[in-house]
Design an enzyme around this catalytic site. Structure first.
Site, PDB file in Angstrom:
ATOM      1  N   SER A 230       0.842  -1.185   0.000  1.00 48.57           N
ATOM      2  CA  SER A 230       0.000   0.000   0.000  1.00 48.57           C
ATOM      3  C   SER A 230       0.878   1.235   0.000  1.00 48.57           C
ATOM      4  O   SER A 230       2.079   1.168   0.271  1.00 48.57           O
ATOM      5  CB  SER A 230      -0.907   0.021   1.228  1.00 48.57           C
ATOM      6  OG  SER A 230      -0.152   0.385   2.388  1.00 48.57           O
ATOM      7  N   ASP A 231       0.288   2.375  -0.289  1.00 45.92           N
ATOM      8  CA  ASP A 231       0.972   3.632  -0.030  1.00 45.92           C
ATOM      9  C   ASP A 231       0.997   3.836   1.485  1.00 45.92           C
ATOM     10  O   ASP A 231       0.286   3.156   2.236  1.00 45.92           O
ATOM     11  CB  ASP A 231       0.268   4.794  -0.737  1.00 45.92           C
ATOM     12  CG  ASP A 231       1.225   5.922  -1.097  1.00 45.92           C
ATOM     13  OD1 ASP A 231       2.259   6.067  -0.412  1.00 45.92           O
ATOM     14  OD2 ASP A 231       0.949   6.661  -2.057  1.00 45.92           O
ATOM     15  N   ALA A 232       1.818   4.762   1.947  1.00 47.26           N
ATOM     16  CA  ALA A 232       2.016   4.938   3.384  1.00 47.26           C
ATOM     17  C   ALA A 232       0.704   5.315   4.080  1.00 47.26           C
ATOM     18  O   ALA A 232       0.054   6.282   3.693  1.00 47.26           O
ATOM     19  CB  ALA A 232       3.075   6.002   3.637  1.00 47.26           C
TER      20      ALA A 232
END
Length: 764
Positions: A230-232
């Site tokens: 995932s993105d952060a």
């Protein structure tokens, strides 16, 4: 240390349940973090440190830490139109990552540029999926040749920064597949990224990482079997985590100790299976061993990396205007003024995850000193540079007054403009296309007293300079060209190098002309749903379809020499839907200087039964030629060049049609053309009795379905024999079972046969 698939499966089989679950998130900034097996590795946005240092370090320490070779950022790389150069940059960044113990570099970004206002557009290559995929795939291949994992991002429809963590992209099926998914699909066909990052936003109502339709596209249709992160901080609640992992997400890019407890609860409740956890652990372990495959950490040659950064900056610099003033001759410049604070403190990168402090920063004034001799020109700052997120624009009338006095005494002026660090950044979008007001005031004041100006612009995305571009003698757009931008710019201005760049995106005349203008959210609106109302028509596709003037077209860029295109030929005049055609032509440098040009091949569908863009880029080649030199260019177009996505059938099709093969120097300068006929029995439609008879008549096979009918009935459906047929074309076919307009009613058996025959396709 390489491991076979069998060895990896055996290792995963030895892991405890908690170890498998720990593979699903970061711990101590590490992927895997499996000390029992000696497995742990980390990611970073650049080669110089851990990603979460952005949040942990004070700004002054962060500024001291993030050092390395700052190469031109993706938009400037896209302007090179040179995949081989992108591969070289990837190799160099891979070497620097290896030396800094960075295992995954969180690049490249290949998202489409829906609007020029996008805050992260400088991190993306182009408005076109073909150019973006060629550049992105080459970069990935370069990085991974050094046993560092590239990270293809942001999957998918991360096309704005405003409200990026909450917004919902509402996009129709065809546009989604043909543009926004297509670029990722093409990259995966040309490279094998070891990791992919999903985006923050929702698409059509669901977060991408837990959107089964989208994740199945990636995992099943595209066949991706690598690590997906995932993105952060993009995964929100417990159920989101579980659903995401079940859909194909491997690692949540966030440190959460309670992640173990939540997933353990889900496992005990039967919500996530052993098989799903084994798949995640396999991806995490497999990626580790690809990175740590007996690779010897190389010695760094930072001087060579800097030289590569300079070459890339030169190859990506786009000459927008030139009345013959450029190139300058250093020996002849006797009364030169250099104006603009960026001449001493160049803007060379964007903000947020694009941040990278250049190891060796070239300063334009120092480069001019080397050419002209120190003190042989005058300098004035003209404006104040502020950095910030976003920076304030401080009026400085005193600096403008000083610059005006300098301009009055000069024979020629090089005026440096651009965006201060933070105008374009992760986290927010621009609200207009203009240079900062302080720089516009400076331009107005200087041009009022001396119009012998060469304008240098350094921005990461299109900027509206229409008020000045025709009043100055030349305009050079350098982009965010990295640490060597200063020397690259000066070399181009003084003819030591040639401006090799061509625009990877269209420069509009006005913001109001842009495709997504009415659908791109701007402050202070809160818009949960962002409608992609422009559909397929982003970038040059939009301006071509609407026959609109643009400031500078896609693919455009001037040179210091001239080129001639000739002798186009195709190796086949007819192909089938799964065939290929090679277009060959000649390019000649007809000037007296060495130079480069980008030969661009576009395709136009003459016979599409549903709307298609006027033309679409399907190949390109950058050529470097000596004066008088001629070369032959060959570009092969396969099925992908002619196909489009049909939502009626949920698949890609190639229709039978004549296609124009267009060779040009930009999307608006077509030099050569040829025609190829593509034979196919595929269709974009699913015929039904509810479809208007006009659609049936347009199909060349329709007449064959009536061969057993009386001639009078066949004639009624023949446009050449029935003058009133246009009146009946809007009537659904099924109505002809009840309606007699002079042709006699059609039997239900015949209606069903017509529909059935036309729906029989090889593609099925």
């Amino acid at each position: 240390m390489a491991k076979s698939k069998e060895e990896i499966r055996e290792l995963v089989g030895q892991m405890t349940l908690e170890e498998k679950i720990r593979c699903c998130a970061l711990y101590q900034d590490r992927f895997g973090n499996l000390p029992r097996f000696g497995i742990a590795y980390r990611s970073c946005d650049n080669p110089s440190g851990g990603w979460c240092d952005y949040f942990r370090l004070p700004r002054e320490e962060m500024e001291d830490k993030f050092w390395g070779t700052c190469f031109p950022q993706a938009a400037a790389q896209g302007a090179t139109w040179d995949p081989e150069l992108a591969r070289e940059i990837g190799e160099a960044q891979g070497r620097e990552c290896k030396n800094q113990d960075v295992d995954i570099i969180l690049r490249p970004g290949v998202n489409m540029k829906r609007s020029p206002l996008g805050g992260r557009n400088f991190e993306y290559y182009s408005e076109d999926p073909w150019l973006s995929s060629e550049m992105g795939a080459a970069y990935i291949n370069g990085v991974q040749s050094q046993h560092v994992a590239a990270n293809l991002k942001h999957f998918v429809c991360n096309n704005q920064e405003y409200e990026r963590m909450t917004t919902n992209a509402v996009v129709d099926e065809r546009t989604f597949n043909e543009l926004y998914l297509r670029v990722f699909q093409l990259v995966l066909q040309k490279s094998d990224p070891w990791t992919i990052m999903s985006c923050y936003n929702k698409v059509n109502g669901k977060w991408v990482h837990q959107n089964k339709y989208i994740m199945d596209k990636l995992r099943k249709e595209f066949g991706y079997d690598g690590l997906v992160m995932s993105d952060a901080f993009a995964v929100h609640y417990q159920q989101d985590k579980v659903e995401g992992h079940k859909c194909g997400l491997d690692v949540e890019l966030a440190e959460e100790e309670n992640h173990v407890h939540w997933l353990l609860d889900a496992y005990n409740n039967g919500e996530i299976s052993d098989e799903e956890l084994d798949t995640i652990a396999t991806h995490v372990v497999d990626c580790f061993y690809k990175i740590h495959d007996g690779y010897t950490v190389p010695e760094l040659d930072l001087a060579a990396h800097h030289a590569l950064a300079k070459r890339a900056a030169i190859e990506g610099a786009v000459l927008l205007e030139n009345d013959g003033t450029l190139p300058l001759c250093a020996k002849e410049e006797k009364n030169l003024a250099v104006i603009g604070a960026f001449a001493k403190a160049p803007c060379y990168m964007g903000g947020g995850s694009g941040h990278m402090n250049g190891h060796t920063l070239d300063i334009p004034t120092e480069e001019i000193d080397r050419l002209l001799g120190e003190g042989n020109y005058t300098y004035a700052a003209g404006y104040q540079i502020n950095a910030g997120f976003p920076p304030e624009d401080t009026p400085r009338p005193d600096l403008i007054e000083e610059a005006v006095e300098t301009a009055k005494k000069a024979e020629r002026i090089i005026l440096f403009t651009g965006y201060p660090y933070g105008v374009e950044s992760e986290g927010y979008d621009r609200t207009d296309l203009f240079l900062p007001q302080s720089q516009r005031d400076l331009l107005d004041a200087v041009l009022a007293v001396n119009d012998n100006v060469i304008l240098v612009v350094n921005t990461g995305a299109p900027v509206d300079i229409s008020a000045y571009s025709k009043r100055v003698h030349a305009v050079l757009q350098g982009g965010y060209a990295g640490e060597a931008s200063g020397s690259a710019t000066v070399d181009i201005l003084f003819g030591l190098a040639e401006p090799g760049g061509r625009l990877p995106e269209t420069y509009p005349c006005r913001l109001e002309d842009t495709p997504s203008y009415l659908n791109f959210p701007c402050y202070p609106d809160t818009v949960p749903d962002v409608t992609y109302g422009e559909g397929l028509y982003i970038g040059y596709r939009w301006y071509d379809a609407r026959k609109m003037e643009v400031a500078y077209p896609f693919g455009y860029g001037l040179s210091y020499t001239t080129f001639e295109y000739s002798d186009i030929r195709l190796d086949a005049r007819e192909i089938d839907a799964h065939g290929a055609v090679t277009v060959t032509f000649k390019v000649k440098n007809t000037g007296d200087r060495a130079g480069s040009d980008v030969a661009q091949v576009y395709v136009h569908d003459r016979g599409a039964t549903i709307h298609r863009p006027v033309k679409e880029l399907r190949g390109f080649k950058k050529v470097h030629l000596a004066p008088g030199e001629e070369t032959e260019v060959s570009i092969t177009l396969d099925r992908r060049a002619f196909e489009f996505y049909t939502p009626a059938l949920h698949r890609w099709v190639v229709e039978e049609a004549d296609f124009d093969i267009l060779v040009g120097r930009s999307s608006r300068e077509i030099c050569l053309s040829a025609v190829v006929t593509v034979h196919s029995d595929e269709t974009a439609k699913r015929f039904s009795p509810q479809m208007q008879i006009g659609h049936f008549i347009k199909d060349s096979r329709f007449a064959g379905t009536l061969t057993d009918e009386p001639q009078s009935r066949r004639d009624w459906f023949d446009p050449e024999k029935n003058a009133i047929l246009p009146l009946g074309c809007a009537i659904p076919l099924g109505q002809f079972g009840d309606l007699d307009m002079g042709q006699g009613k059609l039997s239900q058996e015949l209606l069903q046969k017509i529909v059935g025959d036309l729906n029989k396709k090889k593609a099925e």
